[in-house]
Enzyme design. Structure first.
Site, PDB file in Angstrom:
ATOM      1  N   HIS A  62      -4.215   7.919   3.364  1.00  0.00           N
ATOM      2  CA  HIS A  62      -5.667   7.961   3.178  1.00  0.00           C
ATOM      3  C   HIS A  62      -6.332   8.577   4.405  1.00  0.00           C
ATOM      4  CE1 HIS A  62      -5.678   5.703  -0.575  1.00  0.00           C
ATOM      5  NE2 HIS A  62      -4.615   5.085  -0.069  1.00  0.00           N
TER       6      HIS A  62
ATOM      7  N   TRP B 289      -7.623  -8.462   2.008  1.00  0.00           N
ATOM      8  CA  TRP B 289      -8.409  -7.307   1.551  1.00  0.00           C
ATOM      9  C   TRP B 289      -9.826  -7.344   2.116  1.00  0.00           C
ATOM     10  CZ3 TRP B 289      -8.278  -2.663  -0.994  1.00  0.00           C
ATOM     11  CH2 TRP B 289      -7.046  -2.278  -1.533  1.00  0.00           C
ATOM     12  N   SER B 290     -10.387  -8.534   2.344  1.00  0.00           N
ATOM     13  CA  SER B 290     -11.747  -8.577   2.880  1.00  0.00           C
ATOM     14  C   SER B 290     -11.755  -8.059   4.324  1.00  0.00           C
ATOM     15  CB  SER B 290     -12.346  -9.981   2.771  1.00  0.00           C
ATOM     16  OG  SER B 290     -11.785 -10.828   3.730  1.00  0.00           O
TER      17      SER B 290
ATOM     18  N   GLU C 242      -0.619  -1.865  -8.211  1.00  0.00           N
ATOM     19  CA  GLU C 242      -0.523  -2.418  -6.852  1.00  0.00           C
ATOM     20  C   GLU C 242      -0.909  -3.889  -6.987  1.00  0.00           C
ATOM     21  OE1 GLU C 242      -3.120  -0.580  -3.988  1.00  0.00           O
ATOM     22  OE2 GLU C 242      -2.094  -1.484  -2.277  1.00  0.00           O
TER      23      GLU C 242
ATOM     24  N   HIS D 291       2.493   3.091  -5.345  1.00  0.00           N
ATOM     25  CA  HIS D 291       2.908   1.675  -5.314  1.00  0.00           C
ATOM     26  C   HIS D 291       3.724   1.256  -6.541  1.00  0.00           C
ATOM     27  CE1 HIS D 291       0.550   1.383  -1.723  1.00  0.00           C
ATOM     28  NE2 HIS D 291      -0.568   1.683  -2.360  1.00  0.00           N
TER      29      HIS D 291
ATOM     30  N   ASP E  17       0.489   5.052   3.717  1.00  0.00           N
ATOM     31  CA  ASP E  17      -0.741   4.499   3.152  1.00  0.00           C
ATOM     32  C   ASP E  17      -1.866   4.423   4.196  1.00  0.00           C
ATOM     33  OD1 ASP E  17      -2.284   3.573   1.084  1.00  0.00           O
ATOM     34  OD2 ASP E  17      -1.431   1.564   1.023  1.00  0.00           O
TER      35      ASP E  17
HETATM   36 ZN   LIG Z   1      -3.198   3.940  -1.086  1.00  0.00          ZN
END
Ligand SMILES: [Zn+2]
Length: 491
Positions: free
Chosen positions: A109, A199-200, A369, A394, A451
């Site tokens: 990314h 994730w947060s 994912e 993924h 990633d």
């Molecule tokens: Zn990704």
């Protein structure tokens, strides 16, 4: 115990081929093992010349490290990356992998092209860089501005240069900033309670410096530096998912996606001029659920009702970009937390638009994912295959769907594996249990990537290759696997 294991591995090795005169049981056993390993990725690769010597060294080091890891209970692939990175960095296998040509790195990314150190120690030293700690979560965010921005609902903005000079030591200040942004903590297992929790923090990571990348004076430098870091780590080519965020100037002027794309392409050309042994990079235009506000980006949560009209316009834009920049744009993807956002099925009509209108637009979807078999996130895999995805990111659930596995092989669709990403985001802990083990032992096409490696301090590619080679692949997997992975990534 550890030496026993090493011993048994060596013994098994010596019996890999049936030998005339061997007792029937052992001959049948060797035949069975041979037949089984003939399916594995890399099993058909031939080593040549000095590659045999490299392989001997590599496998000797691999067995030593496995034995050592069992003694200390800190075998890197079985333990969280944050707690074993230092020992990986000292590993002999890692040293070989680090200098090895790795082919194409195809799942990266844009906000993780460069490492955090460069961002903090280069970009935040530039004039007009402001920072603040958010009132809500205390995470640092940055933006460039021509004069000190007024305090807003998010925080009080301060000039980075002034804050740094108020600190006892500039290095300490920079380390503090880096630690604030990074996901690295001492005890990740207990610090991050579950996938949503991690994730947060991951979302804070994106928010922190997104506005640094999209500042006009930084964007090209960051892209070039990212390509340089990947090249230094053995990548011949990089494919980068980017939402092409609108670039801004100090006075607040903003530019559209095509302007961003043009600037990135220029940076790629500059890089190719300087590094003639590289194949450079391409961009996968990616729809991301983010919104720009006051020159920095916030990620939208709970976007289930996000309109299909926006998706349609993004796909139309992707079609235009793919036709107009065929040497630089690879295709389209949708990047998001799959368990929280609309599945591909929600947009099936929009996603069919290119094929329905006879326009070519390759898809490279993130799909499955997730740990939830049968969830809409898992079923994204079905839609990705039906929509003729060229590769899939993924795909943790692929091994749970026999028909899909057949399709992946039949259509030669590679899965993009990013071992450390799955561990950090709590999809699995011990990488020997990574679903890609099945893919490798059955010879499904896979490619290795990093990633969002900047978030967890991994190298552009080497750490992920190490974890795959030492943990996901068979104990017996050797240089032939690494050679196959590099060749497949280019193919
Ligand atoms: Zn990704």
């Amino acid at each position: 115990m550890a030496s026993d294991l090493a011993f048994s591995i060596v013994c098994v090795w010596s019996f890999v081929s049936p030998i005339v005169g061997m007792p029937p049981f052992l001959s049948s056993r060797a035949q069975l093992l041979n037949d089984d390993s003939s399916y594995a990725t890399g099993s058909n690769v031939e080593l040549k010349g000095k590659e045999w010597a490299v392989n001997d060294l590599l496998m000797m080091l691999k067995l030593e490290e496995i034995s050592e890891g069992l003694k200390t209970s800190l075998y890197p692939p079985a333990v969280h990356f944050f707690q074993t990175k230092a020992s990986i960095d000292k590993s002999g296998v890692f040293e070989i992998i680090r200098i090895m040509p790795k082919g194409a790195i195809l799942h990266v990314h844009d906000d993780s092209l460069v490492d955090l150190s460069w961002l903090i120690r280069n970009v935040t030293y530039r004039p007009g860089c402001y920072m603040c700690f958010t009132r809500k979560r205390g995470n640092v965010i940055f933006k460039f501005h021509e004069k000190e921005p007024a305090a807003d609902e998010e925080c009080d903005w301060k000039l980075v240069k002034t804050e740094r000079s108020n600190y006892v030591d500039a290095d300490e200040f920079d380390n503090m900033l880096e630690n604030n942004i990074s996901l690295i903590v001492e005890d990740p297992t207990n610090f991050y309670k579950n996938q949503y929790d991690v994730w947060s923090y991951f979302t804070d990571f994106f928010q922190s410096f997104r506005s640094l990348f999209s500042y006009s004076d930084v964007m090209q430098d960051a892209y070039y530096e990212g390509l340089r870091q990947f090249h230094e780590d053995g990548a011949q080519f990089v494919e980068i998912r980017s939402a092409l965020p609108p670039v801004y100037d100090l006075d607040g002027t903003t530019y559209d996606e095509e302007y961003t794309l043009g600037k990135l392409e220029e940076a790629n050309i500059m890089f190719l001029d300087d590094y003639s042994d590289s194949m450079g990079s391409k961009v996968i235009y990616s729809r991301t659920n983010l919104l720009m506000r006051n020159y920095f980006y916030v990620y939208l949560c709970h976007c289930r009702d996000k309109d299909r009209v926006t998706m349609k316009s993004k796909i139309e834009l992707a079609m235009t970009f793919y036709q107009k920049y065929p040497d630089f744009v690879s295709g389209f993807d949708i990047v998001k937390h799959e368990n929280l956002y609309n599945p591909l099925l929600f947009y099936w009509e929009e996603l069919q638009m290119p094929s329905n209108t006879g326009v070519d637009l390759p898809y490279f979807f993130h799909a499955s994912e997730t740990n939830w078999q049968g969830s809409s996130a898992d079923e994204n895999l079905f839609d990705a295959i039906l929509l003729n995805a060229k590769r899939i990111g993924h795909a943790y659930g692929a091994v749970k769907h026999p028909v899909l596995l057949n399709e992946l092989k039949k259509k030669d669709i590679p899965i993009e594996i990013s071992p450390i990403s799955g561990q950090v985001l709590k999809h699995f802990y011990d990488l020997r249990n990574h679903p890609a083990s099945h893919m490798l032992s059955h010879g499904y096409p896979v490619v290795v990537s990093s990633d969002n490696r900047a978030a967890w301090g991994a190298s552009p590619a080497s750490h992920d290759f190490y974890e795959l080679f030492m943990g996901i692949a068979s104990v017996k997997a050797d240089l032939r696997l690494l050679k196959q992975l590099a060749m497949d990534s280019i193919r």
